[in-house]
Design a protein around this motif. Structure first.
Motif, short mmCIF file in Angstrom:
data_model
loop_
_atom_site.label_atom_id
_atom_site.label_comp_id
_atom_site.label_asym_id
_atom_site.label_seq_id
_atom_site.Cartn_x
_atom_site.Cartn_y
_atom_site.Cartn_z
N PHE A 71 28.49 10.33 19.57
CA PHE A 71 29.22 11.60 19.65
C PHE A 71 30.38 11.61 18.64
O PHE A 71 31.14 10.66 18.52
N LEU A 117 30.77 22.19 23.36
CA LEU A 117 29.93 21.05 22.98
C LEU A 117 28.77 20.90 23.95
O LEU A 117 28.74 21.50 25.02
N LYS A 134 28.18 15.13 23.94
CA LYS A 134 29.24 14.31 24.54
C LYS A 134 28.71 13.03 25.18
O LYS A 134 29.41 12.03 25.22
N SER A 135 27.48 13.05 25.68
CA SER A 135 26.92 11.87 26.35
C SER A 135 26.30 10.87 25.36
O SER A 135 25.84 9.81 25.77
N ASP A 193 26.44 18.59 26.56
CA ASP A 193 26.68 17.49 27.51
C ASP A 193 26.05 16.21 27.04
O ASP A 193 25.28 16.11 26.17
#
Length: 181
Positions: free
Chosen positions: A94, A179, A89-90, A181
């Protein structure tokens, strides 16, 4: 060995230098020092896996949410289209995916780092698929994302109707998946 970062630079295509003559061929399929130089960090592989599938079989998109596995993958017989999806996600990439054709003929390998979903579809009558992993298989942490998730819009490069396992048929969407991070 030629190492080429793909559109998601953490995913790297490795193409070996093949030496052939009328007796056959030789190539270096793995070199730890060259691999780590291309990846830019130390990598320790702990497990080798080998699968065989028939035409149209689609395996994926798989990952482990804990004990994530980096994978160095290749087709030793036949041909596949191999896909990596960024599930971090970061990450600036993504939800994006990259793919590569891997075959016994081109002898190419794909590095799929930790934090990515991975899958492939078999394009030849059969294919044998080999991969090294950076962590052990942990079924309790295994997850799957739907191969045809509309948010990913993966072009699997084939019109074959995929042959899926029950697990892959009932996989999560990207929006509902666990997910990284």
């Amino acid at each position: 060995m030629k190492a080429t970062p793909l559109a998601i630079p953490d995913v790297i295509l490795f193409e070996p230098k093949v030496f052939g003559d009328d007796r056959g061929f030789f190539f270096e399929s793995f070199n730890q020092a060259k691999f780590e130089e291309a990846v830019g960090r130390p990598v320790h592989f702990v497990q080798d896996n080998h699968s065989k599938s028939t035409k149209g079989v689609l395996r994926g998109l798989h990952y482990q949410i804990q004990q994530p596995q980096g994978k160095l993958v290749r087709a030793s017989q036949g041909a596949v289209f191999d896909v990596a999806v960024d599930l971090r996600k970061s990450s600036p990439t993504f939800g994006q995916w990259v793919g590569a054709h891997l075959s016994a003929e081109n002898k190419a390998q794909l590095w799929v780092p930790e934090g990515f979903g991975h899958g492939f579809v078999v394009l030849s009558e059969t294919a044998e698929f080999l991969y090294k992993t950076t962590d052990y298989y942990a079924p309790a942490f295994e997850r799957s994302i739907l191969w045809n998730d509309p948010d990913l819009a993966i072009d699997w490069t084939t019109d074959l109707a995929p042959v899926l396992s029950a697990k892959d048929q009932s996989a999560s969407t990207l929006k509902s998946a666990d997910l990284f991070d």
